[in-house]
Each structure stands twice: as structure tokens, then as C-alpha cells.
Design a protein around this motif. Structure first.
Motif, PDB file in Angstrom:
ATOM      1  N   VAL A   1      -6.059  -5.507  -7.522  1.00 20.85           N
ATOM      2  CA  VAL A   1      -6.269  -6.205  -6.249  1.00 20.85           C
ATOM      3  C   VAL A   1      -5.896  -7.678  -6.371  1.00 20.85           C
ATOM      4  O   VAL A   1      -5.214  -8.239  -5.513  1.00 20.85           O
ATOM      5  CB  VAL A   1      -7.729  -6.043  -5.777  1.00 20.85           C
ATOM      6  N   HIS A   2      -6.330  -8.297  -7.445  1.00 22.31           N
ATOM      7  CA  HIS A   2      -6.027  -9.712  -7.620  1.00 22.31           C
ATOM      8  C   HIS A   2      -4.528  -9.955  -7.739  1.00 22.31           C
ATOM      9  O   HIS A   2      -4.003 -10.920  -7.197  1.00 22.31           O
ATOM     10  CB  HIS A   2      -6.768 -10.276  -8.841  1.00 22.31           C
ATOM     11  N   GLN A   3      -3.874  -9.045  -8.464  1.00 24.07           N
ATOM     12  CA  GLN A   3      -2.425  -9.218  -8.597  1.00 24.07           C
ATOM     13  C   GLN A   3      -1.723  -9.150  -7.252  1.00 24.07           C
ATOM     14  O   GLN A   3      -0.720  -9.812  -7.015  1.00 24.07           O
ATOM     15  CB  GLN A   3      -1.851  -8.160  -9.542  1.00 24.07           C
ATOM     16  N   ALA A   4      -2.304  -8.356  -6.364  1.00 21.28           N
ATOM     17  CA  ALA A   4      -1.700  -8.251  -5.026  1.00 21.28           C
ATOM     18  C   ALA A   4      -2.109  -9.416  -4.140  1.00 21.28           C
ATOM     19  O   ALA A   4      -1.730  -9.478  -2.968  1.00 21.28           O
ATOM     20  CB  ALA A   4      -2.120  -6.925  -4.382  1.00 21.28           C
ATOM     21  N   GLY A   5      -2.903 -10.326  -4.678  1.00 28.04           N
ATOM     22  CA  GLY A   5      -3.311 -11.488  -3.885  1.00 28.04           C
ATOM     23  C   GLY A   5      -4.581 -11.265  -3.087  1.00 28.04           C
ATOM     24  O   GLY A   5      -4.957 -12.105  -2.279  1.00 28.04           O
ATOM     25  N   GLY A   6      -5.211 -10.110  -3.275  1.00 23.30           N
ATOM     26  CA  GLY A   6      -6.448  -9.838  -2.534  1.00 23.30           C
ATOM     27  C   GLY A   6      -7.671 -10.306  -3.302  1.00 23.30           C
ATOM     28  O   GLY A   6      -7.601 -10.653  -4.487  1.00 23.30           O
TER      29      GLY A   6
ATOM     30  N   ALA B   1      -4.310   5.907  -5.564  1.00 19.73           N
ATOM     31  CA  ALA B   1      -4.444   5.583  -4.136  1.00 19.73           C
ATOM     32  C   ALA B   1      -4.599   4.081  -3.948  1.00 19.73           C
ATOM     33  O   ALA B   1      -4.046   3.498  -3.005  1.00 19.73           O
ATOM     34  CB  ALA B   1      -5.654   6.319  -3.553  1.00 19.73           C
ATOM     35  N   LEU B   2      -5.344   3.467  -4.837  1.00 20.42           N
ATOM     36  CA  LEU B   2      -5.532   2.026  -4.729  1.00 20.42           C
ATOM     37  C   LEU B   2      -4.196   1.306  -4.900  1.00 20.42           C
ATOM     38  O   LEU B   2      -3.836   0.425  -4.110  1.00 20.42           O
ATOM     39  CB  LEU B   2      -6.540   1.528  -5.774  1.00 20.42           C
TER      40      LEU B   2
END
Lengths: 451, 481, 451, 481
Positions: free
Chosen positions: D227-232, D193-194
Motif C-alpha cells: 500500500v505504501h509503495q502505491a502511495g496509499g 487481490a490487494l
């Protein structure tokens, strides 16, 4: 009208109910010539804000000092919880627990206190406290005389706190009780068992035994206690409750143990406060239970057989026995005992032992350092606890004065009480002092001696 | 649950244990304790929780109305506590030099002066640590006075039968014989009995005025004359001073010595039974005998009076300065009241007492001295009720607890059967008194309708009626593991 | 192990019950590479005695000053009863009153608080408090925007506390709300109603109105409130609760009264404490009750029809509504409100009025005396309450520095916030200052100006 | 009885009323209040009595065990209160010059440094006044970070469905859209889901670890990577930090920003619902945005960092220094714990939780995540019991009050039906836990034998079950005379 809640309407309605026209009319049974009129010297009222400013100013004027005076009142750290709980309104503003069902808080606490003090002193029972250590000793003397039947004489060593001796004298005097003083050994600082030989033909109701004594020195309590018992006299121990975490309790002195233990309870969580309120404690053997003065709490059952606590043995007390009471004592020092009980619960046996041990260690450390200064010497040879008498090359008065100006109260001048000792001061170190404090003390003492 | 029952071996509060350094003197083995004392081994939280919960089982002024005759349970201002506990005051050693305590000594000096003015006495000593010690000191001074005059045959102290138990007990502690005299129907000391009792053996008379019967001793001037003419001195038990504060000075009534219960009249806390504090005041002729320490004042500097300056003083009665912190609280209270507030104390204490007496009379209660004004207290007698229903004063007292009121004083003074001595004090409002009357009326109904319930009261306290006989017969004074 | 009661035996028994060998095993779900090992910069533990000594030393270092700074935080006398009761364990250590039956003490107190604050502000209802005055204003702005539907703009005068303006800006920014500032009149020190003309064509969700304003000056609140209502904007009053004992409450401003009142609750019995904890208050008209953020207590009945108190309207709150809540606020400042409620009960309407009146009188007295010094002038012409901006012949910074060395904090330098005013300071006098204090102030100010 | 019902017109506390001098400026008539506010007119004693009695109606840590999940109700050391309330600290004005507050500022500086070390973050600001404000500030910094990079398309914050309600509410207050993701059967965030949720719109993820389900989020490193990879950015809700104190640093788990509830982990008082305090910690890249005031230290002198030194700061969130007095309490607590004590907090909180979980499981309660270790808390579900007997988690909670225990957290997290979230905290002793288990066992029996009694609990509180619906429908929010 501070603290008086009456509105004008209230007053009018109340007077109507009474059938009076004015409040003044309620005083109509007092002869006019006795009425005093306006108090001419009582100052006008202050608001709480004003008295706060005044008192804070006075407190700041008195300031803080690094204190090394002991001599019967000891500075220990008091956990914050002690007085935050003790000053809760339900303890602070409650009355003597005569109505047991509405006073189980105070009564249970006092029962716990009695248990702690009996164990600390090694005795069977304890009362719920006395006014202070000095008056507790006087009451112990009276109790011994009451119980002894044949002698009205009390032996008190000079190593007891000098003011305690004065207080005992003042209180027992009117009951034709004689106080006999015992000398101390100028080398050891103790009351020597040998010095008792001089009294071997006489009868005494009691021998008083301090531990540690006023000089901070440990007495030969076993020999003294056994001597008293061999003479059919009661042995009364005068002890510092904090030291009992390390020292043999009076109940175990000699072959049979002392009969009564008293002392100043202040070290158990009571602030120095210029001398009071403190509390005295008194514990004794079972055999003396009906002779002990003051309040005693007992555990019993209620109608449902649930345990509960009551004032008991009231038949000894003045409000029942009147002129035949064991003492005229009516109040104890309830609130102080509340604090002490909480203090002992917070410390526990190991905490209290550490307080005692660290006070002892600090005192030894200080005296070791002090003795490096020329002319400064520990006076007595016997083991000390947390006080030490030291001789000085110049009068203590001037040393104390100089050090006070540096913010240090270095000790008590022994001149007034023991002029025979010469230039000397009594110094106490408790667990509250750091090694920096001790260094500061020694440095300042060195300077004071060189002035 | 006792605190000991929360205890576990080895548990301790680390933040309350100092680290110990190695240094120890070789203390002889026989002087060292073998087994640790039975102190609880509990956490700080358990201690806080245990004693907080215990406190909640108490009645107190801060939670309930306490119409407790002879005890003057008035509001204890929180400021008095806060300011007496300022850190510098708490930290000061009793043997610290006087110049490190000028602020503290100033308070004591001003307290002495104010008490002199209030009582009309020539000197005041603040040293007594409780009312009973104040009495002891007072009678000691009486004795010292007679002895100083070589007047050695005075061996008796006269005490009215209504007096506090401490009065005769004190006289005995000072080596006196107690002579009790009776009270007349109006509650006054029987003058004839007094006249018969005085004589060359009379050392003094101890008296409370207003008496413990709650009425003003009308013949006080005459009594004073009788005792003084016989060579005796007059002792004033200040237990009931609240009723006269700012109205009559004991000195003006002819008293030679007086003690003042600060924990009554000057609102220092009762603390569940102490510490008290009871300064003594003396007339001129007793000044030489007054106990030390006393504070004096010279050129802006306060200091203690020494033994040398008071060679005839009866001496010291406490190791230091009595209950110094209690004295500070009384001082602060007096400054908060001020002269106007001081005069109002007796007025409103008296108003409250007379109002409550009037309302209870209207409610059907029997007043013991119905022809008299109440002073700051008055007596209700339940003799009739007991005769008819078997319900006693004690039963009523316990039932009041159920209704959220502390019981009045019961069975004192002993000469009124089934009595309730009721003292509302000036700090209670009319609404509180009215609510108390409502509760008392309810009880009157309950006595008629549910006498058995009444006899087994209380019913809503943490505990039911306790077995006092068992407590005294099967003594259980300490907990054993 | 401070505050951890486990004995070795306890630990062993507990691990056995769990079926683990060591406590460390209980952390076996945490990946090893995440475990941090020993904290390298946390200092070793201190005993209570040691930390007490440390903190008392630091407190003494900070010392006491005679304080004349106000500017949003006000020194008033706090009756001793306030904090002695507030710090009772049952208030101090209780949780948020979600379990109503076990929290009637806190809940009833909060209901009483709401009643007092609603009446003090002249509003219908009050919540149970906000974090502080500044954040309460920000929440009021959000609330106005939520309720207004069409405008997301807020008008804020420059006479509001400058930091309040910053806080509002910071909080509302991310919700696309625009903050527009109103100028003040340099003569009167007020926000002139005339200055609003410039905005007569624009739409606003709310106009914020301080009373007294940051300069201590009284604003023309009636005209400002009516202007807001004429523009269909909400009027938000920002008020000092102590002054409301004398001043017209926001609920009575203009013809309809302000809609929301907020402010800093600190003057009601909360110590200055270097800035916190304080509490914000928020009250409003009935119409806005479902938009108000924070906790609200309601009175209801129990199963026996006895009245009792509960947290109500929880459907607005985050723990129920989550992303649809009126605010993310979860805690209030419960303990501070406890103190404030006790404070207001002790003072009553007349006591609070006297505090306000005496603060006002003292301020007037000081400014009258100050103006006798050359070059010292009251800056603004309009009525002031208990603060005053005065111009000085030299920079305030140096004056303040000199007076600080004499133990006086004379005021706030206005330079940082209002450089256009020139050499000026903002001085506050409350009821805590005596006429001697005022004389000392003026004398020292005179000397400082001559240096 | 309300305080207003003790009030009488014209009554006041004279000692709390300053005398007023004549001087008043002519304030325009329309600015003056016409009718006095509705404050009670009561005596000081009535105030003291009323609020003392009210306090006794509360449960509190000082009187009861509070196994309240997610709230970390541990002992609040009395020393922290006493020392934070030293008179000089209380008297200091927030705008007083820095050189009059070096002692105070030293405490704050050391607190900042210690919190950095504990959390593994690069910077800490002490200003947030509560957990929710800490969150707000944290998300504001996330937003400021993206905006500073011109990365304006990130409009979503991801939140697990088990999160505290404040998380989504905060995200919305910062102008974000909330994306909820689900939890797997083991209580972990559903990684799939994440992965599906992240993308170019992702501003960040808000997470509590251990989660509100009382279990450690095992995949935290993987989540961080996603999350970090997605820029978040990763936001750590420090509500449950007590479970990890001295064990795992949030910084090491990859979190970029964190708030720390001092009123949980660092034992500052809950005070009946506040004041809280929730410092924020940030990783290197968020340092420029951290809110002021912050204390810095140069050559032995402490001072505030100014706006000028932090031009990109999100600014000020309180009028002064947040809840300064709460910060002092936390500082004192940390110094009392010291490094060794700090490491033990999580260990014993975890020991207590796992022990209580084991014992309740043995007693017959159903554990929601039976295959997992408890962190410092765990969940019991009563779904089965409710299905069979109709007795709910709320009924059980109320019945516990009767037995002298505060209720656990109920109906949170919402995804476990009829749940009780239980957190004993490290300061409770084994005996207290054992006694609680006994009470829970009794309740199991009562559920079977007296379900109706259970459903109408509580029975021994000052009040019975209250009508919440009436409260919300017929709003009575202020007393009217």
C-alpha cells in the motif's frame, strides 16, 4: 405535595367511593380537642435543588481531614462496587425478608454473611447482625447470663472501649446484672491473667476479652479464655473483624475457644459517617444457638426440593415469643451487612490479610518515626496492632488542636477516658495512609510540640 | 449458587489488595491465625455479578407495591440517599472534633427541634438505633423516673393484647412484669380492663395509637387520666405515627415518652431489615433522664451535651451517635416535605387506606372492624373463607406475590383470625390501588375455582414455598466447603 | 493481575486443553519482529485505593465555581434518581440492544425517549440519539442534501453556535457540500428575514434556524421557516430542549413546520462534565424517516402477539448497507439518553416548563440588575431566553479573570467568536441560581469593573 | 406498560419543580408553545419503579456472560464510574478556564501519552465520540494528507470483504469510492487481490488486525509495503486491539492512522449502545492534520492546543471535548491496570478464546478456521447443522438467552455462513467458560431432539421472538395517546 401522586380527580373519586365529602372527614373519630392545628416550627418545604445546595454547603463546611483517629471506628478504603450495589433499590428499599419467596436476594446474602462471620471469628454460627459493637456486647452479656443459670455477674476489663462499658452497664442494669471491672497493667497495657487471681473465689457468668484492646495492644487471650472456662464462666471475645484476617480468632482462643464473639462490623466496608449506621456482629458456639438474639437465616428446601433461604429460629424472637423472647431486638442492620458481605467478597482472605498487615506496618512505622521526637514515647510494651497510645510532653489537647488546623486529626486525647495515663493520645494508622502522610504527620507533630 | 461456589483457591482482586511493606512487629505465634478465614476467592466481576443478580430476587419499594400493614412502606426519596452520602459526611470520624462537623451537627439539631414540634414533646434524643431500642430506652427512662422519686414498688407495665411483640419483650428486658389487657369489639382498649389493671404497681402503659388494629384509640384521654392517676406513665409506640403526622401530637394525647420510627414515618430505607432509627421524645418530667448524645446550640456553634450536663441521664446506648446517616436522611426528607407536605402525609395515607378498604369491601372481602374508619391501615379477615375453602391468609399472601404485589402483614395482630393488615401509604397512586383491587378480585375467583393452586402458591417466584419446619429442625446456618 | 480471575491451576488446565505449553505460544502466528516488548511509558498499576486518592485530589484541585457560562452547555439541577438509576449495572454495562429479547429494558426506554423527543420538538419521529448537538446538525445537513436531490448547499446563520458551524464544515466538506453563512442584525441579534433576500435567486438544500440563538435571542422562526419552504429548501431547527417546554416547537414553525429538528440534549439531566458525554437529538417529519441516520426503535409484536420493542429500519444502517448506509454512525449515546428519559419523566411537562420559566426569569433579573452598573448594557434588543450578551466598558477577559478569583465564572468572552461586538460577554442564568447568587454576581461585577 | 400509561393529567413531582418568580419578558405570542409536550405526568416513585423494573429486563455484563465477538464485553470496573463522577468533575463547564481544570486536563494529557506509547503512534487526539467517528476522522486525515500534497487523484479506499460495515460507510462519507478485496481460505487478506487493487487511485487501506475473522493478519508487513509503495496510507480499525494490547503496536505494523475503541479495549461502559469514545492516533506525517482539542503541557500547566497552533488540522468534530467523562473512565482503567496488567490483557483474552475454541471443537462444533490460532475471538459455523436440521445460528443464539448467556455475534462476518463470532474477553473465569460449554453441549442435543423448540426460542425471556418484519413495515416509532 411532594411524593403524593394524587390528582384532584383522584381525590374526588376516592372520597366518593369511601362516601366521605372531605379528607378531613376521615379523621372524624379523633376528638377535636386533640387535633393540633398547624405545625408552627416545621420549616417550609424545599425543592430537591434547594436541599441539595444546602446539604452540599454543609458538607463542604465540614471538609476533609487526614484522619488518624481510630478508637472503635476505622478508616479503610471501601471499594466503589460496595455501595454502588448496596444502594440498588432492591436492597435499599426492601423490607425485612419475612416473605421468603420474595426476598431470596437478601436472605441468601445474609446466609453468606453468617458463613463469613462464623469463619472469621472461628465460631460455629453467626446471627444476621446487631445494631452496633457496643450493643452487641451488651446482648452477649445478657445471653451469657441467660445461659449461665447461677451467676448474674460479668467481668469486663478496663482495656475495653470505655463507651462499650457504659453501654453494657446501661442495658444490663435493669436486669439486676452486676458489671465488675478488671484493671490493666500500666506497663504492658494488657489485662494480666494474674489480676484475675483476686476473683478466684467468686462466680461469674462471663469474662469479656478484647482483642486488640482499646489501646491497640494484644491481650493474652489464651490464658484469659482458659481462666474463664476453669471458672465455668463463658468467654466473650470482642474483636475487630479486619484484624481477624491475621489474628487467632476467638473460636481458637485457649484450649476450648471463646463461647461468644462480638464486635463492631464497621471496618468491613462501612463509612465512618460520624458514627453510624454501623453494625454489630455476634457469633457463638452451637451450644448457644437457641440463646442468641436477633435474626438468623437458615437454608432449607422448597416444594421442589430446591434449596432456598428463610428466617429461622423465629421462636426466639419478640414477634412470636413476645415477653418470653431472647431479646426485644427486631431489626438488624440489613443494609450495612449487605455492604460488609460485598466488601468481604471483594477482598477475600488475602485482600483482608493485606489490609490488616499494611495497617499494622504503617502503625509501627509511624510510632518508630514519632519516637524520634523528644518526649514522644510509646506507652505500652506489649505488641500492638494498628493503634498506639503515645505519651506527649504537653497536653494532647493542644497538640491535637494545632495539628487540626493543619488538616490533620492526629488521634484521640486519652485524658477523658484514662486520666491516670497523663498527657497521651491514641493514634491509629490504617492502610489508607501513604508514607508521605506519615512524614507529614511527624513533621506537623514536631511543630506542634515546639509551639 | 452461593458466592463460595464461585471461589477458587488463590484467586484474588489485585486492585483491592494493597501492597504490603515489610515492617511487622514480632507478634507472638499463638496470637496469629493458622488458617485463613473462609471468605470467597472471587474476581471483582464475579462479586458484582453475583450480588447484582441476588438483588434482582428481592421485592422492594423501588419495584413493587408493598401494602404491608404496620410497616409504612413509602417511597424512599433518592435525594435523601445521595445527600446523606456526600463524601465529606461519609469521611467524618465520629470522634472528630465538633468544629469539624458543624454542618452535620446543624442537621441533627434541626432534626431534634422539628421532631419536638411534630410530637409535642419537651425533649428529643436521636440516639436509638431501631424501634426496639427506642422502646427499651423509653421504658428505661420510665424506670429511672420512678426510681429517682424513690417509687420502687412499680413493677408492672401494662400492654394491650394487640400490641407489637416488641412492647412486652422490652418491658421484660427492663425488668418489668407484663400485664396484658384486652381489646373491645370495636378495636378499642377495654377501659374496664385497664381500670382493673392499674394500681400502685403500675409503672406505665405502652400503647400504639392508632392501634395495630388500624383504628384510632378513641378513649385515649380517658386512658391517660386513668394511668396518670395511678402514678404510671404513658409510653407511645410511634410505629403508626404516619397516620397522625401533623394531625395529632402524642404529647397532646398525654404521652410522657415516645419513640419515632424514622424508617417508617420519615421514609428512611428499610434496607432489607435495617438500619432503623427511632428517636425518643420525652415530656418535661422525663427530661433529666434522656439518653445522650444530644446536640445543643450556643451562639452559632453546635456541640454535644456531655454526661456532666445530664448527670441523671440513663446514659449511652450506642458507641457513637446511633445511626447518624439515617438521621441525615430523615432530616433531608423532612426539609423536602416542609410544613405543608408534613400535614398531607397523614391525610393521604388515610385517604389511601380508607379507599382501599372501601374497594376491598365492595369486592367481597370481610373487614375486621367495619364500623370504624381506617387510620392509615385496616384489617381484612379471611376466617370465613378459610372455614369454607381451607385457603388461608398465608395462601392469599403468597398468591399476591405471583401477581407482583408484596403480601400484606399476615397473622398480626394475633387477635383477629386469618387476618391481613393492609397499609398502602400515601405515596401510592390510585391506579396502583385499583390494580391491587383487581388482583385481589382475581384471587377471590381463584379461591373458589382453584383452591389447590392457591394452597401451593407462590408459583412464579424464584423459589416455591419453603419448608420452615425443616429449616428450624435441621439447622443449616452456614455453608461448609 | 487486576480484573483477570485466572489461578495458576486454571492456566495450566486451559493450556493443556489447547495443547500449548505457554500463553506466549498462542501468539506464535505473529511475526517476531512485530512484537513490541515491554511498554516503556505506561506507569505501574495502582490499587483502587491509590487511584481514588489521586483522582479525589485532582477533583478537589479543580474545585467548584458559581457558574454563569452557558453557550451550548447548561447547568441545571439533576434529580438524584436520574443517575442512581442510570448507573445500575443493567443499563450501564449492557450492550447495544441487537438481541431484542434480552434488551427490552433499553429498547422500551428508547421508544419512550423517541416519543418524548418527537413531542417536545413537535415532530413525527425521533431517532435514538446522536453523538452531540454539533454532529447532529452536521448529520441533519447531510440528510437534507441526500433528500433534496438537486442542491448541495446549506444556509447557516452566524447566530448559530460558532463551533457547530466549524463541525458542520469539517464533516460535510468531503462530500462537496457548500456551507453559506448568513449575517445577523447587530441591533436585534437576530437573523433578519430581510437578509435572505440576497439569496432569493439561489438554490439551497436547507436553511438552518437556531432557537434561541447563540446570543440567547429568539429568532423569527416562522418567517425563516416559511422562506425555506418557499424556496423548496428544508428547514432545520436547532433547539434547546428545555426551552421547548415554553417555546413553539420546530414542528409548528411557520405554516408547515420545520422538517428536521436537532440539538444538544445535555440540558436534559446530563452533567456538564467538561464537555461530555452529552447526546445529540434528531427528530423529523414522517416523510424523511428513511433518510434519518442512527438507531431507531419500533414497537412490534412477539409470537404470542404481546407488544415488544426492536431496533428497526436497520436497512439504513452501516452494518447492513455498508457503503450505501445513510451514515457511518453505529453507536448512539445510549446511557445519556437513559438519563434524559428518566429526567423528563421526573420533571414532566410542568416541571420542565418551570425550569425554563425560572431560568428565563433569573436571566431577566440579572440583566436588569447588571444594567444598573455604569457601562454595562444588554447588546441586543430582541427577546432573550436564558442567555444574554452584555457589553462592558473594559475587556471581558479581565472582568472574567477578576470574578473567577472570587469563585464566579461570570460568562463567556465573546471576543474570540465575535470580535466585531467589542468588549462583551455572554451570560447564562438557569434555575439553579438564587437571588443571593445574582446579588453576589452584580456586586462582584461592580468591583471587577472598578479595578 | 409504558411510562405514559402511568401518567395522569395534573400529576407532578413537587420536589422537582422550582418555584417560579413572576419576572418574564414579553415573548411574542407566536414564539410560545400552545400545548404542553407529551411528557409523562407521574410521581417520582412511579418513575423510579418503572425504570428500575425496565432495567431488570436487560442482559448486561453485570448480570450475564456476553461472548459477543468483536465487542469485547469485559468487566467495567465500578471505580472508574465512581471516580469519573466525582462532583467537581461533573460540575465543570466545558468552557471554564483551563486553570479551573488542571486536574481534569492532567488526566487527559496522561491518557494521550499512554495511548501513544501503547499504539506506537506519534500523536493522539481524544476527540472522537465513537468508533465510527474515529474512523471518519481517520479517513478525513488521510484525505487532508493527500490534498496537502496536491495528490488529488486518489479517490479509492480499499477494504477487505470481512471488514466492519462502518469501514466502507465511512469511506463513502469522506467522498471515497470503496474497493473490496477478498479473503483467502486461511482468513488472510488475499495478497494477489490487494496487489491488483492498489494503484495511483489508492488513498488508503482500512484494516482490522486481528481481522473480524478472529485471526492475525500474517502478511501485514507485506501489505503495508504494497500500500505504501502505491502511495496509499494504512488505516487501523482498533476494534480488535484487545487481542494485541501490549504485544504488538499498530505503529510497528506500519499503520499511519488508527482509532481505538475505548469502550472495548479500555473497558468504558457500553451503556446499552453508547457513549463510545475512540481516540485517533497518527504517524508523524499525519500530525499536522490531527483534530483538536488536544491537551498540551508546559512548565507544570496544562492547556488546550488552539486552532492557530494547528492550522492544517481537520478541525473540530464535537462541540467540546468529545466524550470527556468516558476518557476519564479509560484513564482510570489504564492506571488500575498499569504496565503489567496491560500486558496481561491480550494474553488472557487470547487464552480464554483459544480455550473456548478448543472446548467447543471437542464438544462437536465446527470451527471456521480450524488451522489458525484464535486471537481474542473465533468463529463457529453452523452451516452443516442448518443443512441437516434447519436450525440456524440465530436459533442457537436465542436459545442461549434462555440459558442465561448473551448470544455471540451472529451472521458477522458475512462471509462465513451461519456463523457465531465468539469473544469471551479476559475478565471471565474458566468456570464461566466451562459452564458456557455445558450449555452449548445441551443445545447440540436439543438441536437433534427438539428442533422445533430450538426454532421458536427464546422461551424464558420477558418476551418471545419478535416480528422484525412487522416492525419495519408498520412503523410504530412513538406512542400516541
Amino acid at each position: 405535595m411532594p411524593f403524593i401522586p394524587h390528582t384532584d380527580e383522584d381525590i374526588a373519586e376516592m372520597l366518593t367511593s369511601i362516601g366521605a365529602n372531605t379528607i378531613e372527614e376521615l379523621f372524624d373519630e379523633i376528638p377535636e380537642d386533640l387535633k393540633s392545628g398547624r405545625l408552627e416550627k416545621v420549616p417550609p418545604g424545599l425543592s430537591e435543588m434547594e436541599i441539595s445546595r444546602l446539604m452540599m454547603g454543609r458538607a463542604q463546611k465540614d471538609g476533609f481531614y487526614l484522619n488518624f483517629i481510630g478508637a472503635g471506628a476505622y478508616e479503610h478504603h471501601i471499594p466503589a462496587a460496595v455501595w454502588q450495589i448496596t444502594t440498588r433499590g432492591e436492597f435499599y428499599s426492601s423490607y425485612t425478608p419475612y416473605q421468603a419467596e420474595a426476598s431470596q436476594g437478601t436472605l441468601q446474602l445474609l446466609y453468606e454473611y453468617q458463613t463469613m462471620m462464623a469463619s472469621l471469628t472461628g465460631m460455629d454460627i453467626s446471627n444476621a447482625s446487631m445494631y452496633d459493637g457496643a450493643s452487641a456486647l451488651a446482648e452477649a452479656a445478657l445471653m451469657a447470663v441467660r445461659s449461665h443459670k447461677t451467676s448474674r455477674r460479668i467481668l469486663i476489663p478496663k482495656t475495653i472501649h470505655p463507651v462499650y462499658r457504659s453501654v453494657v452497664r446501661a442495658i444490663v442494669k435493669n436486669q439486676q446484672i452486676e458489671v465488675v471491672e478488671l484493671p490493666y497493667c500500666p506497663q504492658s497495657g494488657q489485662t494480666l491473667p494474674e489480676s484475675l487471681e483476686a476473683f478466684s473465689k467468686e462466680e461469674f457468668a462471663a469474662l469479656v476479652i478484647p482483642q486488640p484492646n482499646f489501646f491497640g495492644v494484644l491481650e493474652q487471650v489464651d490464658a484469659l479464655t482458659d481462666w474463664a472456662h476453669s471458672k465455668n464462666a463463658f468467654a466473650i471475645g470482642v474483636v475487630n473483624p479486619v484484624t481477624l484476617a491475621m489474628l487467632t480468632p476467638p473460636g481458637e482462643w485457649g484450649s476450648k475457644g471463646a463461647d461468644i464473639a462480638v464486635g463492631e462490623g464497621q471496618p468491613l466496608g462501612i463509612p465512618l459517617s460520624s458514627g453510624g449506621p454501623y453494625f454489630g456482629f455476634m457469633a457463638c458456639k452451637n451450644a448457644l444457638v437457641r440463646q442468641i438474639p436477633g435474626r438468623i437465616i437458615g437454608r432449607t428446601n422448597d416444594l421442589d426440593n430446591k434449596p432456598g433461604f428463610v428466617l429461622t429460629l423465629q421462636a426466639r424472637e419478640q414477634h412470636i415469643r413476645r415477653s418470653k423472647a431472647t431479646s426485644n431486638i427486631c431489626t438488624n442492620q440489613g443494609l450495612m451487612v449487605t455492604a460488609a458481605t460485598i466488601y468481604m467478597s471483594l477482598l477475600g482472605p488475602e485482600g483482608l490479610r493485606r489490609i490488616a498487615a499494611q495497617s499494622h506496618a504503617n502503625t509501627l512505622e509511624l510510632v518508630t518515626q514519632m519516637e524520634k521526637l523528644p518526649g514522644v514515647k510509646r506507652i505500652f510494651s506489649e505488641s500492638l496492632f494498628h493503634e498506639v497510645a503515645v505519651s506527649l510532653p504537653i497536653p494532647a489537647k493542644s497538640v491535637l488542636q494545632t495539628m487540626k488546623e493543619k488538616g490533620i486529626l492526629a488521634g484521640l486525647d486519652l485524658q477523658e477516658f484514662y486520666p491516670e495515663i497523663g498527657n497521651a493520645m491514641l493514634v491509629c494508622v490504617t492502610e489508607t495512609k501513604t508514607s508521605d502522610d506519615l512524614k507529614t504527620f511527624v513533621a506537623q507533630l514536631g511543630q506542634a510540640l515546639n509551639q | 449458587m452461593l458466592i463460595f461456589e464461585h471461589s477458587r483457591p488463590g484467586r484474588r482482586n489485585y486492585s483491592q489488595s494493597p501492597t504490603t511493606t515489610a515492617k511487622t512487629e514480632k507478634i507472638p505465634e499463638n496470637l496469629l491465625r493458622k488458617t485463613p478465614p473462609l471468605l470467597p476467592e472471587v474476581s471483582e466481576m464475579d462479586t458484582v455479578r453475583h450480588y447484582t443478580r441476588l438483588s434482582q430476587k428481592n421485592f422492594s419499594i423501588d419495584t413493587e407495591f408493598y401494602p404491608l400493614g404496620s410497616c409504612t412502606m413509602k417511597y424512599n426519596p433518592r435525594a435523601c440517599n445521595a445527600l446523606a452520602m456526600l463524601p465529606q459526611f461519609l469521611a467524618r470520624h465520629p470522634l472528630a472534633p465538633e468544629d469539624t462537623g458543624q454542618g452535620f451537627l446543624a442537621c441533627l439539631y434541626e432534626l431534634q427541634e422539628t421532631l419536638k414540634n411534630i410530637t409535642g414533646m419537651a425533649g428529643v434524643s436521636l440516639t436509638p438505633m431501631a424501634g426496639a431500642q427506642g422502646e427499651l430506652i423509653g421504658v428505661m427512662m420510665i424506670r429511672a423516673y420512678h426510681e429517682s422519686r424513690g417509687d420502687l414498688e412499680r413493677t408492672e407495665i401494662i400492654v394491650p393484647d394487640a400490641a407489637h411483640g416488641t412492647n412486652p419483650a422490652t418491658a421484660v428486658m427492663c425488668g418489668y412484669k407484663v400485664v396484658e389487657i384486652s381489646t373491645d369489639k370495636e378495636g378499642n382498649v377495654d377501659l374496664a380492663a385497664l381500670k382493673a389493671a392499674v394500681g400502685p404497681k403500675t409503672a406505665g402503659l405502652m400503647l400504639t395509637n392508632p392501634s395495630t388494629l388500624g383504628v384510632f384509640e378513641k378513649n385515649i384521654s380517658e386512658m391517660s387520666r386513668i394511668v396518670h392517676q395511678a402514678g404510671g406513665l404513658l409510653y407511645y409506640d410511634g410505629a403508626n405515627l404516619n397516620a397522625l403526622l401533623g394531625k395529632v401530637k402524642p404529647g397532646d394525647m398525654g404521652f410522657d415518652v415516645i419513640h419515632i420510627n424514622l424508617h417508617k414515618t420519615f421514609s428512611t430505607p428499610h434496607g432489607g431489615g435495617g438500619p432503623g432509627s427511632a428517636p425518643v421524645g420525652v415530656a418535661e418530667r422525663l427530661l433529666p433522664f434522656i439518653p445522650i448524645p444530644i446536640v445543643t446550640h450556643e451562639e452559632g456553634v453546635y456541640r454535644w451535651i456531655t454526661e456532666k450536663e445530664k448527670p441523671q441521664s440513663i446514659g449511652r446506648l450506642s458507641a457513637h451517635m446511633g445511626n447518624a446517616g439515617v438521621l441525615l436522611r430523615a432530616y433531608i426528607y423532612i426539609r423536602l416535605l416542609g410544613v405543608d407536605g408534613m400535614h398531607r402525609v397523614a391525610e393521604f395515607a388515610t385517604l389511601n387506606a380508607n379507599y382501599l378498604m372501601a374497594e376491598l369491601r365492595k369486592a367481597g372481602f370481610e373487614i375486621a372492624y367495619p364500623t370504624r374508619r381506617a387510620s392509615h391501615e385496616f384489617i381484612v379477615t379471611l376466617k370465613d373463607i378459610k372455614d369454607k375453602t381451607g385457603v388461608t391468609a398465608m395462601n392469599l399472601a403468597k398468591r399476591l406475590l405471583d401477581k407482583g404485589y408484596h403480601a400484606p402483614t399476615t397473622y398480626f395482630p394475633m387477635l383477629v383470625p386469618e387476618c391481613l393488615l393492609i397499609e398502602p401509604a400515601e405515596t401510592e397512586s390510585k391506579e396502583t390501588l385499583d390494580a391491587f383491587v383487581v388482583a385481589m378480585k382475581e384471587i377471590l375467583v381463584e379461591i373458589q375455582e382453584q383452591p389447590d393452586m392457591m394452597k401451593s402458591a407462590p408459583h412464579t417466584m424464584p423459589i416455591r414455598k419453603l419448608d420452615d419446619v425443616k429449616a428450624a429442625r435441621e439447622l443449616d446456618l452456614t455453608w461448609k466447603p
